[in-house]
Write a protein that holds these residues in place. Structure first.
Motif, PDB file in Angstrom:
ATOM      1  N   LEU A 293      -3.255 -40.861  -9.846  1.00 29.75           N
ATOM      2  CA  LEU A 293      -3.038 -40.221  -8.543  1.00 29.75           C
ATOM      3  C   LEU A 293      -4.210 -39.316  -8.184  1.00 29.75           C
ATOM      4  CD1 LEU A 293       0.743 -39.292  -8.865  1.00 29.75           C
ATOM      5  CD2 LEU A 293      -0.228 -40.631  -7.012  1.00 29.75           C
ATOM      6  N   ILE A 294      -4.660 -38.529  -9.144  1.00 28.73           N
ATOM      7  CA  ILE A 294      -5.750 -37.579  -8.901  1.00 28.73           C
ATOM      8  C   ILE A 294      -7.032 -38.313  -8.522  1.00 28.73           C
ATOM      9  CG2 ILE A 294      -7.257 -35.868  -9.983  1.00 28.73           C
ATOM     10  CD1 ILE A 294      -4.765 -35.133 -11.764  1.00 28.73           C
ATOM     11  N   ASP A 295      -7.406 -39.305  -9.319  1.00 29.26           N
ATOM     12  CA  ASP A 295      -8.691 -39.982  -9.117  1.00 29.26           C
ATOM     13  C   ASP A 295      -8.706 -40.842  -7.861  1.00 29.26           C
ATOM     14  OD1 ASP A 295      -9.690 -38.880 -11.457  1.00 29.26           O
ATOM     15  OD2 ASP A 295      -9.086 -40.579 -12.697  1.00 29.26           O
ATOM     16  N   VAL A 296      -7.708 -41.703  -7.718  1.00 28.07           N
ATOM     17  CA  VAL A 296      -7.732 -42.686  -6.627  1.00 28.07           C
ATOM     18  C   VAL A 296      -7.456 -42.031  -5.277  1.00 28.07           C
ATOM     19  CG1 VAL A 296      -6.709 -44.803  -5.744  1.00 28.07           C
ATOM     20  CG2 VAL A 296      -7.094 -44.538  -8.199  1.00 28.07           C
ATOM     21  N   ASN A 387      -0.555 -49.677 -19.376  1.00 27.26           N
ATOM     22  CA  ASN A 387       0.181 -48.921 -18.355  1.00 27.26           C
ATOM     23  C   ASN A 387      -0.757 -48.087 -17.491  1.00 27.26           C
ATOM     24  OD1 ASN A 387       2.633 -49.957 -19.113  1.00 27.26           O
ATOM     25  ND2 ASN A 387       3.217 -48.214 -20.382  1.00 27.26           N
ATOM     26  N   ARG A 388      -1.786 -47.545 -18.113  1.00 30.50           N
ATOM     27  CA  ARG A 388      -2.768 -46.775 -17.354  1.00 30.50           C
ATOM     28  C   ARG A 388      -3.432 -47.669 -16.310  1.00 30.50           C
ATOM     29  NH1 ARG A 388      -8.278 -45.785 -17.528  1.00 30.50           N
ATOM     30  NH2 ARG A 388      -8.909 -43.674 -16.856  1.00 30.50           N
ATOM     31  N   ALA A 389      -3.820 -48.863 -16.712  1.00 28.35           N
ATOM     32  CA  ALA A 389      -4.449 -49.802 -15.782  1.00 28.35           C
ATOM     33  C   ALA A 389      -3.492 -50.177 -14.654  1.00 28.35           C
ATOM     34  CB  ALA A 389      -4.909 -51.051 -16.525  1.00 28.35           C
ATOM     35  N   MET A 390      -2.198 -50.319 -14.972  1.00 31.40           N
ATOM     36  CA  MET A 390      -1.225 -50.663 -13.933  1.00 31.40           C
ATOM     37  C   MET A 390      -1.081 -49.542 -12.917  1.00 31.40           C
ATOM     38  SD  MET A 390       1.850 -53.041 -15.406  1.00 31.40           S
ATOM     39  CE  MET A 390       2.289 -52.123 -16.872  1.00 31.40           C
ATOM     40  N   TYR A 391      -1.116 -48.293 -13.376  1.00 31.59           N
ATOM     41  CA  TYR A 391      -1.032 -47.176 -12.434  1.00 31.59           C
ATOM     42  C   TYR A 391      -2.268 -47.128 -11.534  1.00 31.59           C
ATOM     43  CZ  TYR A 391       3.165 -45.147 -14.525  1.00 31.59           C
ATOM     44  OH  TYR A 391       4.458 -44.923 -14.945  1.00 31.59           O
ATOM     45  N   PHE A 445     -10.981 -50.043   1.142  1.00 32.56           N
ATOM     46  CA  PHE A 445     -10.929 -51.198   0.233  1.00 32.56           C
ATOM     47  C   PHE A 445     -12.192 -51.256  -0.626  1.00 32.56           C
ATOM     48  CE2 PHE A 445      -9.255 -55.867   0.289  1.00 32.56           C
ATOM     49  CZ  PHE A 445      -9.233 -55.861  -1.107  1.00 32.56           C
ATOM     50  N   LEU A 446     -13.337 -51.075  -0.003  1.00 27.05           N
ATOM     51  CA  LEU A 446     -14.607 -51.094  -0.742  1.00 27.05           C
ATOM     52  C   LEU A 446     -14.635 -50.000  -1.806  1.00 27.05           C
ATOM     53  CD1 LEU A 446     -17.529 -52.116  -1.099  1.00 27.05           C
ATOM     54  CD2 LEU A 446     -18.203 -50.529   0.729  1.00 27.05           C
ATOM     55  N   ALA A 447     -14.201 -48.811  -1.441  1.00 23.79           N
ATOM     56  CA  ALA A 447     -14.185 -47.696  -2.398  1.00 23.79           C
ATOM     57  C   ALA A 447     -13.214 -47.969  -3.545  1.00 23.79           C
ATOM     58  CB  ALA A 447     -13.811 -46.404  -1.675  1.00 23.79           C
ATOM     59  N   MET A 448     -12.076 -48.609  -3.247  1.00 25.37           N
ATOM     60  CA  MET A 448     -11.081 -48.900  -4.282  1.00 25.37           C
ATOM     61  C   MET A 448     -11.593 -49.936  -5.284  1.00 25.37           C
ATOM     62  SD  MET A 448      -8.571 -46.859  -3.738  1.00 25.37           S
ATOM     63  CE  MET A 448      -9.829 -45.692  -3.206  1.00 25.37           C
ATOM     64  N   ILE A 449     -12.323 -50.920  -4.802  1.00 26.52           N
ATOM     65  CA  ILE A 449     -12.906 -51.924  -5.706  1.00 26.52           C
ATOM     66  C   ILE A 449     -13.808 -51.243  -6.723  1.00 26.52           C
ATOM     67  CG2 ILE A 449     -14.589 -53.805  -5.804  1.00 26.52           C
ATOM     68  CD1 ILE A 449     -13.395 -54.859  -3.183  1.00 26.52           C
ATOM     69  N   LYS A 450     -14.610 -50.319  -6.251  1.00 28.94           N
ATOM     70  CA  LYS A 450     -15.531 -49.607  -7.145  1.00 28.94           C
ATOM     71  C   LYS A 450     -14.774 -48.673  -8.092  1.00 28.94           C
ATOM     72  CE  LYS A 450     -19.223 -49.604  -3.630  1.00 28.94           C
ATOM     73  NZ  LYS A 450     -20.162 -50.510  -4.314  1.00 28.94           N
ATOM     74  N   GLN A 455     -12.662 -47.338 -13.733  1.00 24.69           N
ATOM     75  CA  GLN A 455     -11.610 -46.661 -14.493  1.00 24.69           C
ATOM     76  C   GLN A 455     -10.977 -47.504 -15.597  1.00 24.69           C
ATOM     77  OE1 GLN A 455     -10.882 -43.601 -14.484  1.00 24.69           O
ATOM     78  NE2 GLN A 455     -11.725 -42.802 -12.570  1.00 24.69           N
ATOM     79  N   VAL A 456     -11.085 -48.839 -15.514  1.00 20.93           N
ATOM     80  CA  VAL A 456     -10.340 -49.676 -16.464  1.00 20.93           C
ATOM     81  C   VAL A 456     -11.261 -50.633 -17.210  1.00 20.93           C
ATOM     82  CG1 VAL A 456      -8.303 -49.568 -14.968  1.00 20.93           C
ATOM     83  CG2 VAL A 456      -9.833 -51.545 -14.813  1.00 20.93           C
ATOM     84  N   ASP A 457     -10.737 -51.157 -18.303  1.00 18.04           N
ATOM     85  CA  ASP A 457     -11.434 -52.186 -19.072  1.00 18.04           C
ATOM     86  C   ASP A 457     -11.516 -53.473 -18.260  1.00 18.04           C
ATOM     87  OD1 ASP A 457     -11.463 -54.516 -21.169  1.00 18.04           O
ATOM     88  OD2 ASP A 457     -12.072 -52.738 -22.293  1.00 18.04           O
TER      89      ASP A 457
END
Length: 710
Positions: A293-296, A387-391, A445-450, A455-457
């Protein structure tokens, strides 16, 4: 052994409920709780608080939209709730020409009150303990998946029984104490709810993000709606022929105010707490859900805010979703901070060490639970990264680019529904389009892709990341430009095409829908990966919860909040958040003027000249406090959480003092532990609400509806 139990009790904290701690079930108030309330000053018998067979205080309290609370205050169905609870409705009716967010709104009479098709209020009819019936076919040897299936089927059966007897009722069987108890709640919903009055955001949102969750507070966080019903006073969908609802009970309003130490109780629908969650669970929430929540949201909100500041039309369209997003973004920041600063994990671990000693020294417990804590630790570790990746996936793609959310709704669209239901569903989706700006959405959308990639493996990346790498040579921007250039879903016309059976347009072939399918496939894969560990966690947390309650069998446990009606009680009082710093229990209109001056030029603290003049006049009439000041907000040590927003704050006689709307920054970890010296419930004073309605809004006709106790 007795000495051990005493030491455990002192360490646990969660079981030694303070007099003002707890979100209590009104249908299950035991004698000890009732006596405590009387000792603290309550002047009402328990059956005047909740009584399924006679009129009681709960008959005036509503769940507002399923996400907030509210209180009925007139015989014509007038409802007070928070401004931020009504914010979406206010925003939907606002335009640049008629900006009710900036300027406020006051309906001069019933025919000018504004309908809100998606809004409803819910009254509690009764509650009933159905635990024995739900658990009759399960035991300690029942497989966890089988147990869940049996419970779900019995919940459905019980709910259907109520519906078959009376189709106007809503029945919900909720889970309590981590899955160890089950209660049926029966509700009556009213779907015609109209906007009556809203103060300008300079009142209702004064301080905005800066002051959110912060005391001292000067926010007039209230709005006014009215419930409408059929001419028989029963629930009815919106119709011009509907009439104001006649409630079983409505709340009188007190102008006497409060002093430090005054009894105060809160009735509403708190969302969720996790006071009985293990330390492993709390740590996991910090690292997974809260951090996502904090990061995204921090990235998304920066983009939204820049666009909102540049364009008044965008500011109106994005105001509600920005407000909703930022509220729990800041909450997550404060929660993680408080957990660390208040040593919540260390306190929980001390309790768990004591629990383990009790298990080891109690033969019946040792045989069943010796490895409980180690199992919790191992399973949380096993599931954590997935679970972290799913969040992060949920926040980045299923809660950020609105075009993906719309694609997911379209994939779940019921093409077999009757024409009326299909039309209603289409209308809901079209309303979302009205507030979506494709250029802003593309930037998000562009920012979320990056952000998600960072953040994830790589094993958690959906297939479209391979498309970016191969077909677009790793150019995220080119990929997003291509998507938005080729989709038909970024316009209302595209939405109509997918619903048109004669159209040649194939929804499945739309590139955005293809991305949504990639996301769903990866979520399914991740769910499968973590399913065993997640199932084991649910089992172990349930056993952990039950073990703690057995260990303190003579103690008075309240269940965690779960969006059902709850009562909390305590006293109006200030607090000392740090050495040498003491906060008073109320704020006044003078503080509004001081903040507006100190933050001159900051839109979040701007007030209209006419409001400044009104507050400066000190002509507060009968709404003034004993010393002539205008009280704006006050705090009590009542136990609240999200969902309590709009909850009625009553005095000892059941008269309305104000509306709860926030917690305080120093105790943001309150979902996991109640801190009696720090935790406070922030409420807006009903006298300030009435002052704004009458003197600023010139809505004297609304004041005349109320039962005011001078």
């Amino acid at each position: 052994m007795k000495k051990l139990i005493v030491s455990l009790f002192l360490v646990a904290g969660i079981s030694a409920a303070q007099a003002d701690e707890g979100m209590w079930m009104l249908g299950n108030l035991n004698k000890k709780t009732r006596n405590t309330m009387k000792e603290m000053g309550l002047n009402l018998p328990a059956n005047k608080l909740y009584n399924p067979n006679k009129t009681s205080l709960t008959d005036a309290v509503v769940s507002f939209g399923g996400f907030c609370s509210g209180v009925v205050v007139s015989e014509d169905g007038l409802v007070f709730t928070n401004h931020h609870c009504g914010f979406s409705a206010i925003q939907q009716h606002s335009t640049v020409e008629h900006n009710y967010l900036d300027n406020g709104f006051a309906a001069p009479s019933h025919e000018y009150e504004l309908p809100n098709p998606e809004l409803y209020v819910r009254f509690l009819v009764k509650t009933e303990n159905v635990t024995k019936r739900i658990l009759k076919d399960v035991n300690d040897t029942t497989d966890e998946k089988e147990r869940s299936a049996i419970i779900d089927s019995l919940k459905y059966v019980i709910q259907e029984e109520v519906y078959k007897k009376d189709s106007t009722l809503v029945a919900i069987v909720d889970t309590y104490y981590g899955g160890n108890e089950f209660w049926l709640s029966v509700y009556q919903d009213y779907n015609d709810v109209r906007l009556v009055f809203a103060p300008p955001s300079s009142v209702g949102k004064f301080g905005w993000d800066t002051d959110n969750w912060i005391w001292p507070r000067h926010t007039g966080d209230f709005s006014v709606f009215r419930i409408y019903a059929g001419k028989d006073n029963k629930p009815a969908n919106y119709s011009p022929d509907n009439v104001p609802y006649r409630p079983k009970h409505y709340s009188p309003i007190s102008l006497k105010g409060y002093n430090e130490g005054s009894f105060c109780m809160t009735l509403g629908y708190p969302g969720t707490t996790d006071r009985y969650l293990s330390s492993f669970g709390i740590e996991d929430r910090m690292y997974t859900l809260n951090q996502a929540l904090i990061d995204v949201r921090g990235v998304k909100q920066t983009i939204w805010k820049k666009a909102m500041d540049a364009d008044p039309d965008i500011r109106i369209k994005y105001a509600s979703k920005y407000d909703e997003s930022s509220n729990y973004w800041k909450n997550s920041i404060g929660t993680n901070k408080s957990i660390l600063e208040l040593g919540i994990l260390d306190k929980k671990r001390e309790m768990e060490a004591a629990l383990l000693r009790w298990i080891q020294q109690t033969p019946a417990e040792r045989d069943k639970l010796l490895h409980l804590l180690s199992s919790l630790e191992l399973n949380y570790k096993a599931a954590r990264e997935t679970n972290r990746a799913m969040y992060y996936m949920s926040e980045a793609f299923m809660n950020s680019p609105e075009i993906i959310l719309l694609s997911l709704e379209i994939l779940n669209f019921d093409y077999e529904a009757d024409k009326k239901d299909m039309t209603a569903s289409l209308r809901k989706i079209l309303e979302k389009y009205e507030n979506m700006n494709p250029e802003i959405d593309k930037t998000v959308f562009l920012a979320m892709i990056k952000e998600y990639r960072n953040q994830v493996d790589t094993i958690y990346l959906p297939d479209f990341y391979s498309t970016i790498a191969t077909e677009f040579q790793g150019n995220d921007e080119a990929f997003v430009d291509s998507l938005y250039s080729n989709t038909k879903l970024d316009t209302p016309l595209g939405l109509r095409l997918f619903a048109d059976s004669d159209s040649e347009y194939s929804i499945i072939e739309d590139p955005i829908v293809g991305i949504a399918i990639d996301i769903l496939a990866k979520v399914f894969e991740m769910n499968q990966t973590s399913m065993e560990a997640t199932t084991n966690i649910a089992r172990d947390e349930r056993l952990y919860n039950a073990a703690v309650r057995r260990m303190y069998a003579d103690k008075n446990f309240y269940p965690d909040a779960n969006s059902t009606m709850r009562l909390s009680f305590g006293t109006v009082r200030g607090y000392t958040p740090f050495d040498g710093g003491t906060y008073d229990y109320y704020t006044t209109a003078a503080g509004i003027l001081e903040k507006a001056k100190a933050h001159y030029g900051d839109r979040d603290f701007r007030i209209q000249p006419e409001l400044a003049e009104l507050l400066s006049s000190n002509n507060f009439g009968r709404y003034a406090d004993k010393n002539g000041d205008m009280s704006v907000c006050f705090i009590s040590d009542n136990d609240i959480t999200g969902g309590n927003s709009g909850s009625a704050m009553f005095n000892d006689k059941g008269e309305l003092l104000g509306l709860a709307f926030d917690g305080n920054w120093e105790a943001m970890s309150s979902n996991y532990r109640y801190e009696p010296t720090l935790q406070r419930c922030i409420g807006v004073d009903v006298r300030y609400m009435l002052f704004i309605i009458e003197k600023y809004g010139k809505a004297t006709h609304l004041i005349n509806e109320l039962k005011i106790m001078d």
